[in-house]
Enzyme design. Structure first.
Site, PDB file in Angstrom:
ATOM      1  N   CYS A 134       0.813  -1.224   0.000  1.00 51.54           N
ATOM      2  CA  CYS A 134       0.000   0.000   0.000  1.00 51.54           C
ATOM      3  C   CYS A 134       0.845   1.272   0.000  1.00 51.54           C
ATOM      4  O   CYS A 134       0.581   2.210  -0.764  1.00 51.54           O
ATOM      5  CB  CYS A 134      -0.943  -0.006   1.198  1.00 51.54           C
ATOM      6  SG  CYS A 134      -0.153  -0.541   2.728  1.00 51.54           S
ATOM      7  N   HIS A 247      -3.287   6.163   4.620  1.00 51.28           N
ATOM      8  CA  HIS A 247      -1.855   6.331   4.873  1.00 51.28           C
ATOM      9  C   HIS A 247      -1.434   7.714   4.377  1.00 51.28           C
ATOM     10  O   HIS A 247      -1.858   8.157   3.309  1.00 51.28           O
ATOM     11  CB  HIS A 247      -1.029   5.305   4.111  1.00 51.28           C
ATOM     12  CG  HIS A 247      -1.138   3.896   4.618  1.00 51.28           C
ATOM     13  ND1 HIS A 247      -1.905   3.517   5.696  1.00 51.28           N
ATOM     14  CD2 HIS A 247      -0.537   2.753   4.167  1.00 51.28           C
ATOM     15  CE1 HIS A 247      -1.771   2.207   5.891  1.00 51.28           C
ATOM     16  NE2 HIS A 247      -0.956   1.721   4.971  1.00 51.28           N
TER      17      HIS A 247
END
Ligand code: A2P
Length: 345
Positions: A134, A247
């Site tokens: 990710c 994130h």
């Protein structure tokens, strides 16, 4: 390509009950991917449960080799051990697999693909295509237009990664610790490397070479493979923060050629997959709380680094379960669909 599969495809989601698996089901539906039969696969713990695909409830079946009989496409997100065991079985039965785990990412004959950056790599697959980590995905989407413009010399990146990156159990641990601490009760530390509630933890995954963590080394090796730049210099620090979803990354880049902040904003703003949110005069920049359920990568705080000759700093945010996992996997599936469709025309 002898017999490309025909639309609509028989699709298996391996790990369909997990944080990423559920998101894959949502994104397949939202993007109107041509799914005919859908198989939701998980461990024996979940057999008989239901997951939703659009408004269709799907009974979860056991992930075992024969579950891939007749399957055209597998989207896998059940961890490295499960992928290593089951994906070769799926390939044997004629399926193409898009794998979210780290099991095959660095294998020479497995393409590692971010569609905005290296879509052409899909063509070389031998049955398995890997989805990057990710934190790598959102970084390379932001780096690509800048690399094309001024050629990257070195990257320094610090990540601020949400607990959903550790799956459902990672999310549950932040909730439980937060409630326990606010009630002055004892808490458990099982999933994250240390207490994550009201804390920041500079360790994601085990430590590996040179005292970098595996999560940090993924940013180095995966980025080099995706850009096909084996010497690219990247210095990462990966940090788990008490955020549920999304994130964030602070990225500092040194370029071979001059690049102004204005030009960096311009090429980022035009790049497919990036949304620029950068207006310091009005206190506008992307934040993790803005990215939930979005498929794009949000970029802001674009500014010159006056400490070096050709430097730019920026702040990059994305939904790690979407672009960092499910969305990227479905975008790879769409590349396969376009290719299969052209081959059968
Ligand atoms: P299950 O719910 O049956 O345990 P997360 O990353 O959110 O923890 O999700 C992990 C996913 O991987 C879940 O769907 C989980 O299914 C699945 N999974 C874990 N272990 C296995 C296994 N041995 N076989 C098949 N699926 C597994």
């Amino acid at each position: 390509l002898m017999n490309p599969p025909q639309r609509p495809y028989t699709v298996a989601v391996l790990g369909a009950t997990g944080a990423v698996g559920r998101e894959i089901l949502k994104v397949l539906d939202e993007h109107r991917f041509p799914v005919g039969d859908l198989r939701a696969l998980a461990s024996e713990r979940s057999v008989g449960e239901e997951v939703m695909f659009g408004n269709r409830p799907i009974k979860v079946a056991l992930a075992e080799p024969n579950a891939f009989e007749g399957v055209d496409l597998v989207l896998a997100s059940a961890g490295g051990a499960v992928s290593r065991k089951l994906l070769p079985e799926a390939v044997k039965r004629g399926a193409v697999c898009i794998d979210n785990s780290s099991a095959f990412r660095m294998d020479a004959d497995v393409p590692l693909v971010v569609p905005e950056v290296n879509p052409e790599a899909v063509a070389g697959h031998k049955g398995i295509i890997a989805n990057p980590n990710c934190s790598t995905i959102q970084m390379v989407v932001a780096l690509k237009p800048l690399h094309d413009e001024a050629r990257i010399k070195r990257v320094v990146v610090s990540t601020y990664q949400s607990v959903s990156g550790a799956g459902k159990k990672g999310i549950d641990e932040l909730s439980a610790q937060t409630v326990a601490l606010l009630n002055l009760r004892p808490y458990d530390v099982k999933v994250h490397a240390a207490r994550i509630a009201f804390n920041c933890v500079p360790q994601i995954g085990p430590f590996a070479e040179d005292d970098y963590t595996e999560e940090e080394l993924k940013l180095v090796y995966e980025t080099r493979k995706i850009f096909d730049e084996p010497e690219l210099r990247i210095n990462p620090t990966a940090v788990r923060v008490p955020v549920f979803a999304g994130h964030s990354e602070s990225i500092n880049i040194e370029f071979e050629r001059p690049l102004t902040a204005a030009r960096a904003r311009e090429v980022l703003g035009k790049f497919q997959g990036v949304t620029l949110i950068d207006n310091p005069a009005n206190n506008k920049y992307p934040m993790a709380m803005d990215c939930a359920e979005r498929d794009d990568v949000l970029v802001g705080r674009v500014r010159r680094d006056p400490s070096i000759d050709n430097g730019i700093s920026l702040w990059v945010v994305a939904d790690n379960l979407r672009k960092g996992a499910a969305t990227n996997a479905v975008q790879i599936a769409k590349l396969l669909d376009a290719w299969w469709n052209a081959a059968s025309a």
